[in-house]
Each structure stands twice: as structure tokens, then as C-alpha cells.
Design a protein around this motif. Structure first.
Motif, PDB file in Angstrom:
ATOM      1  N   GLU A  51      43.278 -79.852  30.295  1.00 54.72           N
ATOM      2  CA  GLU A  51      44.657 -80.333  30.172  1.00 54.72           C
ATOM      3  C   GLU A  51      44.734 -81.598  29.326  1.00 54.72           C
ATOM      4  OE1 GLU A  51      45.909 -80.827  34.187  1.00 54.72           O
ATOM      5  OE2 GLU A  51      46.093 -78.668  34.580  1.00 54.72           O
ATOM      6  N   ARG A  52      43.728 -82.446  29.422  1.00 59.56           N
ATOM      7  CA  ARG A  52      43.742 -83.733  28.711  1.00 59.56           C
ATOM      8  C   ARG A  52      43.250 -83.608  27.275  1.00 59.56           C
ATOM      9  NH1 ARG A  52      40.649 -87.894  32.492  1.00 59.56           N
ATOM     10  NH2 ARG A  52      41.200 -89.312  30.770  1.00 59.56           N
ATOM     11  N   THR A  53      42.411 -82.623  26.992  1.00 60.01           N
ATOM     12  CA  THR A  53      41.820 -82.523  25.656  1.00 60.01           C
ATOM     13  C   THR A  53      42.422 -81.405  24.810  1.00 60.01           C
ATOM     14  OG1 THR A  53      40.072 -81.018  26.415  1.00 60.01           O
ATOM     15  CG2 THR A  53      39.612 -83.398  26.516  1.00 60.01           C
ATOM     16  N   GLY A  54      43.132 -80.486  25.446  1.00 55.91           N
ATOM     17  CA  GLY A  54      43.643 -79.337  24.706  1.00 55.91           C
ATOM     18  C   GLY A  54      42.621 -78.238  24.534  1.00 55.91           C
ATOM     19  N   SER A  55      41.502 -78.336  25.232  1.00 57.98           N
ATOM     20  CA  SER A  55      40.515 -77.258  25.189  1.00 57.98           C
ATOM     21  C   SER A  55      40.980 -76.101  26.073  1.00 57.98           C
ATOM     22  CB  SER A  55      39.133 -77.752  25.617  1.00 57.98           C
ATOM     23  OG  SER A  55      39.198 -78.461  26.839  1.00 57.98           O
ATOM     24  N   VAL A  56      40.322 -74.962  25.943  1.00 57.67           N
ATOM     25  CA  VAL A  56      40.765 -73.721  26.578  1.00 57.67           C
ATOM     26  C   VAL A  56      39.644 -73.170  27.447  1.00 57.67           C
ATOM     27  CG1 VAL A  56      41.620 -71.374  26.169  1.00 57.67           C
ATOM     28  CG2 VAL A  56      42.252 -73.235  24.608  1.00 57.67           C
ATOM     29  N   ILE A  57      40.006 -72.653  28.621  1.00 61.74           N
ATOM     30  CA  ILE A  57      39.023 -72.080  29.547  1.00 61.74           C
ATOM     31  C   ILE A  57      39.016 -70.559  29.425  1.00 61.74           C
ATOM     32  CG2 ILE A  57      38.469 -71.697  31.990  1.00 61.74           C
ATOM     33  CD1 ILE A  57      39.430 -74.548  32.514  1.00 61.74           C
ATOM     34  N   ASP A  58      37.836 -69.991  29.275  1.00 62.48           N
ATOM     35  CA  ASP A  58      37.643 -68.538  29.319  1.00 62.48           C
ATOM     36  C   ASP A  58      36.876 -68.195  30.597  1.00 62.48           C
ATOM     37  OD1 ASP A  58      38.813 -67.884  26.775  1.00 62.48           O
ATOM     38  OD2 ASP A  58      37.042 -68.765  25.833  1.00 62.48           O
ATOM     39  N   VAL A  59      37.030 -66.954  31.051  1.00 59.74           N
ATOM     40  CA  VAL A  59      36.421 -66.528  32.309  1.00 59.74           C
ATOM     41  C   VAL A  59      35.582 -65.283  32.075  1.00 59.74           C
ATOM     42  CG1 VAL A  59      36.828 -65.843  34.698  1.00 59.74           C
ATOM     43  CG2 VAL A  59      38.387 -67.467  33.592  1.00 59.74           C
ATOM     44  N   CYS A  60      34.284 -65.413  32.336  1.00 57.60           N
ATOM     45  CA  CYS A  60      33.373 -64.277  32.212  1.00 57.60           C
ATOM     46  C   CYS A  60      33.528 -63.368  33.427  1.00 57.60           C
ATOM     47  CB  CYS A  60      31.936 -64.783  32.116  1.00 57.60           C
ATOM     48  SG  CYS A  60      30.700 -63.473  31.942  1.00 57.60           S
ATOM     49  N   PRO A  61      33.647 -62.060  33.233  1.00 56.72           N
ATOM     50  CA  PRO A  61      33.803 -61.136  34.361  1.00 56.72           C
ATOM     51  C   PRO A  61      32.477 -60.916  35.093  1.00 56.72           C
ATOM     52  CG  PRO A  61      33.673 -59.904  32.332  1.00 56.72           C
ATOM     53  CD  PRO A  61      33.676 -61.351  31.937  1.00 56.72           C
ATOM     54  N   LEU A  62      32.558 -60.130  36.158  1.00 57.24           N
ATOM     55  CA  LEU A  62      31.395 -59.793  36.978  1.00 57.24           C
ATOM     56  C   LEU A  62      31.019 -58.331  36.787  1.00 57.24           C
ATOM     57  CD1 LEU A  62      32.469 -61.501  40.347  1.00 57.24           C
ATOM     58  CD2 LEU A  62      31.317 -62.535  38.366  1.00 57.24           C
ATOM     59  N   THR A  63      29.783 -58.031  37.089  1.00 59.86           N
ATOM     60  CA  THR A  63      29.360 -56.636  37.137  1.00 59.86           C
ATOM     61  C   THR A  63      29.925 -55.999  38.395  1.00 59.86           C
ATOM     62  OG1 THR A  63      27.325 -57.200  38.308  1.00 59.86           O
ATOM     63  CG2 THR A  63      27.234 -57.161  35.896  1.00 59.86           C
ATOM     64  N   GLU A  64      29.770 -54.676  38.495  1.00 62.67           N
ATOM     65  CA  GLU A  64      30.310 -53.973  39.657  1.00 62.67           C
ATOM     66  C   GLU A  64      29.761 -54.493  40.968  1.00 62.67           C
ATOM     67  OE1 GLU A  64      30.619 -49.593  40.286  1.00 62.67           O
ATOM     68  OE2 GLU A  64      31.072 -49.588  38.137  1.00 62.67           O
ATOM     69  N   ASP A  65      28.500 -54.927  40.980  1.00 67.27           N
ATOM     70  CA  ASP A  65      27.908 -55.375  42.230  1.00 67.27           C
ATOM     71  C   ASP A  65      28.003 -56.891  42.418  1.00 67.27           C
ATOM     72  OD1 ASP A  65      26.073 -56.086  40.308  1.00 67.27           O
ATOM     73  OD2 ASP A  65      24.321 -55.306  41.374  1.00 67.27           O
ATOM     74  N   GLY A  66      28.784 -57.566  41.574  1.00 70.53           N
ATOM     75  CA  GLY A  66      29.094 -58.963  41.849  1.00 70.53           C
ATOM     76  C   GLY A  66      28.194 -59.991  41.202  1.00 70.53           C
ATOM     77  N   ARG A  67      27.600 -59.650  40.081  1.00 71.67           N
ATOM     78  CA  ARG A  67      26.801 -60.624  39.325  1.00 71.67           C
ATOM     79  C   ARG A  67      27.592 -61.086  38.101  1.00 71.67           C
ATOM     80  NH1 ARG A  67      21.523 -59.328  41.315  1.00 71.67           N
ATOM     81  NH2 ARG A  67      21.457 -57.173  42.082  1.00 71.67           N
ATOM     82  N   ILE A  68      27.295 -62.293  37.630  1.00 66.30           N
ATOM     83  CA  ILE A  68      27.882 -62.729  36.375  1.00 66.30           C
ATOM     84  C   ILE A  68      27.364 -61.809  35.271  1.00 66.30           C
ATOM     85  CG2 ILE A  68      28.009 -64.610  34.693  1.00 66.30           C
ATOM     86  CD1 ILE A  68      27.751 -66.563  37.053  1.00 66.30           C
ATOM     87  N   ASP A  69      28.285 -61.231  34.532  1.00 60.00           N
ATOM     88  CA  ASP A  69      27.948 -60.205  33.549  1.00 60.00           C
ATOM     89  C   ASP A  69      27.469 -60.878  32.255  1.00 60.00           C
ATOM     90  OD1 ASP A  69      27.816 -58.112  31.747  1.00 60.00           O
ATOM     91  OD2 ASP A  69      29.627 -57.126  32.499  1.00 60.00           O
ATOM     92  N   CYS A  70      26.164 -60.987  32.092  1.00 58.40           N
ATOM     93  CA  CYS A  70      25.613 -61.651  30.904  1.00 58.40           C
ATOM     94  C   CYS A  70      25.838 -60.849  29.634  1.00 58.40           C
ATOM     95  CB  CYS A  70      24.133 -61.960  31.113  1.00 58.40           C
ATOM     96  SG  CYS A  70      23.837 -63.367  32.223  1.00 58.40           S
TER      97      CYS A  70
END
Length: 412
Positions: A142-161
Motif C-alpha cells: 500500500e505504501r510503495t505501490g507494489s503488487v502482491i501475487d498469490v501462488c496456488p496450491l497443488t491438489e494435496d495442499g503443497r505450494i505449487d512450485c
């Protein structure tokens, strides 16, 4: 002490509970504590260290010229070296004492983030992050104007690399991920995440709150840039945590709080700052807590952390197998979850389950676990969570099963 005994999968806690005074009820009955992911019970050795540090040994650090102050300073800085060894850090100067992982992430966000993030830059998080690894970055964005992206998960709940690799671009300046999920017990492929982040020129921060008590840490092998954990989840006290960062990064980061101890020279015209890590430890530090955290690391020293990981993972597998015996139970996360099992019972709110289990001297966590975006992804308002520690055993699983049986009879 009993912690020197060999660790046997699923039954090791039977010999270790005696080291933890909190593992009994007020009337002396066994207390089946299944909330270690929230905070771990403390061994007597940690309580003794804390008591001595606040009593017979107590004095301020870094300032006094009298003997006890000098001794306390030695103890405090020895705790820093102990943490550096535990994390296999290159130098004790890479260890900053903070109040907990939350403060550590906020420090990085407010110091490194505000100095390095600009409008249009991007921050990569994941869908399973704890609020402590979401909100500080939202504040900076909010203070810098940068943007947040969100990496999804695999079907079994791991961070999808695989998805992470596709989503990362040179505009990403920071990737901040949980090393081990506090809800799903899934473990990140941290080295791959580091390679992917560095491949686009981004820094990697790992939230190690759940990993530090269960996994061997090696900062060079992980190749991350920032790592945080909380002492109270590592069988130590509350009010003490750790931020590890590459020394070159700390040297370039501005202080985020001003006050005593973090300065070289102060005048009304100009102030110069101490080198890291002192630059980031304004004011009187958490003296007794740091010493007690070192005692917790000493307590863990006789154990093979790989064996502890296997022990807690075996208990999680047994728990998942037990829960599958109830038709109304829905399980979340991977089958090989690391000492953490989240579940929901059809027709029973997790808070109601937690209340009934408490009557059976079983303590679980019930709620959103400071991971509301993950709850939305899972399609539930809350889950029940059983989490294990080195003192946990099969008797705890049996008590949980009895409590669930009673709950289902009440709600039938």
C-alpha cells in the motif's frame, strides 16, 4: 535426562513427557496436548534457565561495567552463537533477536521492503500463508505501490512450485513462503523455491515457524535470503524469535526502530547506527528469553531432528488413518503431512469439538489458524487441528479418538 534415550517412532513421547511439567492436568492426570503447532510445551531445563536468568543471574546487558552485567552479556551473546549454530549460519552477525517470527517479517518488510520496493514491483506469496506473512506485505504494498501475487496450491495442499516457476517474472523482487504449513503440514521444496526466486533476481524469505522445531536447518543449503522462526514453537519461551538474513543484506538495511543499543553516536544534529545485528535490536533486549531459547536448543541437541520429523510424521499418519474410520470426517493436506493434521467433522463446528475434547483432557486447535485465505480456498470457515511434538505418543491419538466418538454421539 530422559531426552537422551533413543527415539522410537510413535512411542517416544512416553519417555519424554516427564521432562515437561505442563503435560499434566491440575489434578495430576495426563493432559493430551495436541496444539504444539500453536505453541510447544516447555521442558524443565528451559524453565530453570528462564528462572535463573530472571533471578540469581539477572542484570542488564551491553551497558554495565559490573561483573554480573558482564556475565549476562556473555550469556546473551552466547545465545546468539547457539542460534547461529542451530541454523548453520555463516556468522552470528546474521542472527537478529526479535520477539517472534511476526516481528521478524515486519522488520524485513519495513526495512528491506520499504528501501527496495517501488511502484509496479511484485511480491509473491502463496495461498497457504499465515497472516503474519501476508499482512506486513500488504502494508508495504500500500505504501510503495507494489503488487502482491498469490501462488496456488497443488491438489494435496503443497505450494505449487511448477506454478511458481510460470508466474515469476523479473518484476518480482520478493518471494515470501512458509517452509512448512501451519494448517496442512505440507513441506515446501525450499531449495527449488530459492532457485526460482533467484532466477528472476528476487529475494526469498522463508517462514520457518513450523519447520524449525522439526527439520534440520542449514542456511547455505536452503539458499534463502531471510529466515524467521519463533522460540516458543521450538520448546522455548514466548517473546523471543529469530530473524536470520545474509550479512550483506543486513549491512545494507536501514534500522526500523530507533533507541538505545542500536546506535554508535547520537547528537541532535546527526545519529550514526551500530552495525548489524545490534542495529536492529533497539532498547533493552529480551535477555532472559534469549538465554532460555538457547536452553531449548541445548535440550534438542541430543536428538536427531530427522528422527523427530519421522516420529511426528508417523503420528500424523496414524491420526489420519484413525480419522478415516469416521465417515463424517474430511481430511485436509497431504498424506505425508509433517506432524500436523487438519480436519472437519460434518455437522460439528470445530469450536464445539474443541470444547468437548477439552472435557476429555485433550487439547486441539479449532479455528482458521490465522490463515483465512486458505480456509476460503478449502471451502470451510474453520478446521480442527491436531499437531504433535517430540513428547507426543499413541496415547494422545487414542484420547483424541475417544473424544471424537463422544462428540459424534452428542451430535447424533
Amino acid at each position: 535426562m530422559s531426552q537422551t534415550a533413543p527415539l522410537h517412532i510413535a512411542s517416544a513421547g512416553l519417555g519424554l513427557k516427564a521432562d515437561f511439567p505442563g503435560m499434566v492436568t491440575a489434578d495430576g492426570k495426563p493432559w493430551h496436548y495436541l496444539d504444539t503447532a500453536a505453541t510447544a510445551q516447555k521442558p524443565q531445563a528451559v524453565l530453570d534457565a528462564m528462572n535463573n536468568a530472571l533471578g540469581r543471574d539477572y542484570a542488564t546487558v551491553h551497558r554495565g561495567v559490573y561483573g554480573r552485567s558482564a556475565q549476562m552479556t556473555l550469556g546473551y551473546e552466547a545465545a546468539r552463537r547457539k542460534v547461529a549454530g542451530f541454523m548453520r549460519a555463516a556468522s552470528e552477525n546474521e542472527i537478529v533477536f526479535v520477539r517472534g517470527a511476526t516481528e521478524g517479517i515486519n522488520l524485513v518488510a519495513q526495512s528491506w521492503g520499504m528501501a527496495n520496493l517501488r511502484e509496479g514491483d511484485r511480491i509473491m506469496l502463496s495461498q497457504l500463508e499465515h497472516h503474519s506473512n501476508i499482512v506486513p506485505w500488504q502494508m508495504v504494498a500500500e505504501r510503495t505501490g507494489s503488487v502482491i501475487d498469490v501462488c496456488p496450491l497443488t491438489e494435496d495442499g503443497r505450494i505449487d512450485c511448477d506454478a511458481l516457476e510460470t508466474m515469476l517474472t523479473p518484476r518480482h523482487k520478493l518471494v515470501a513462503l512458509a517452509h512448512l504449513s501451519n494448517v496442512l503440514g505440507s513441506v515446501l521444496d525450499a531449495r527449488r523455491a530459492a532457485d526460482l526466486a533467484h532466477g528472476v533476481g528476487a529475494k526469498l524469505l522463508l517462514d520457518g515457524c513450523q519447520a524449525a522445531p522439526r527439520m534440520k536447518l542449514d542456511m547455505a543449503a536452503l539458499d534463502c535470503d531471510f529466515y524467521v522462526f519463533s522460540g516458543h514453537k521450538l520448546y522455548g519461551p514466548t517473546g523471543a524469535g529469530v530473524l536470520w538474513a545474509r550479512e550483506s543484506l543486513l549491512e545494507a538495511m536501514p534500522p526500523w526502530q530507533g533507541g538505545g543499543a542500536m546506535i554508535e553516536q547520537v547528537s541532535f544534529a546527526r545519529t550514526t547506527y551500530a552495525p548489524p545485528p545490534q542495529r536492529f535490536e533497539a532498547g533493552t533486549p529480551m535477555i532472559a528469553e534469549a538465554i532460555a531459547l538457547a536452553a531449548a536448543i541445548d535440550y534438542l541437541a541430543p536428538f536427531d531432528l530427522d528422527q523427530l520429523f519421522a516420529h511426528e510424521s508417523a503420528l500424523a499418519r496414524q491420526t489420519r488413518d484413525m480419522l478415516r474410520g469416521f465417515n463424517s470426517v474430511r481430511l485436509f493436506g497431504p498424506e505425508d503431512s509433517a506432524g500436523i493434521v487438519s480436519f472437519a467433522i460434518e455437522g460439528v463446528h470445530p469450536h464445539d469439538l474443541g470444547t468437548i475434547l477439552d472435557e476429555e483432557d485433550v487439547a486441539i486447535r479449532a479455528g482458521h489458524h490465522c490463515a483465512q485465505p486458505l480456509m476460503e480456498h478449502l471451502g470451510v470457515p474453520a478446521t480442527a487441528r491436531a499437531s504433535f511434538g517430540l513428547y507426543s505418543d499413541e496415547a494422545d491419538i487414542a484420547a483424541l479418538a475417544r473424544g471424537i466418538e463422544r462428540t459424534l454421539k452428542i451430535f447424533a
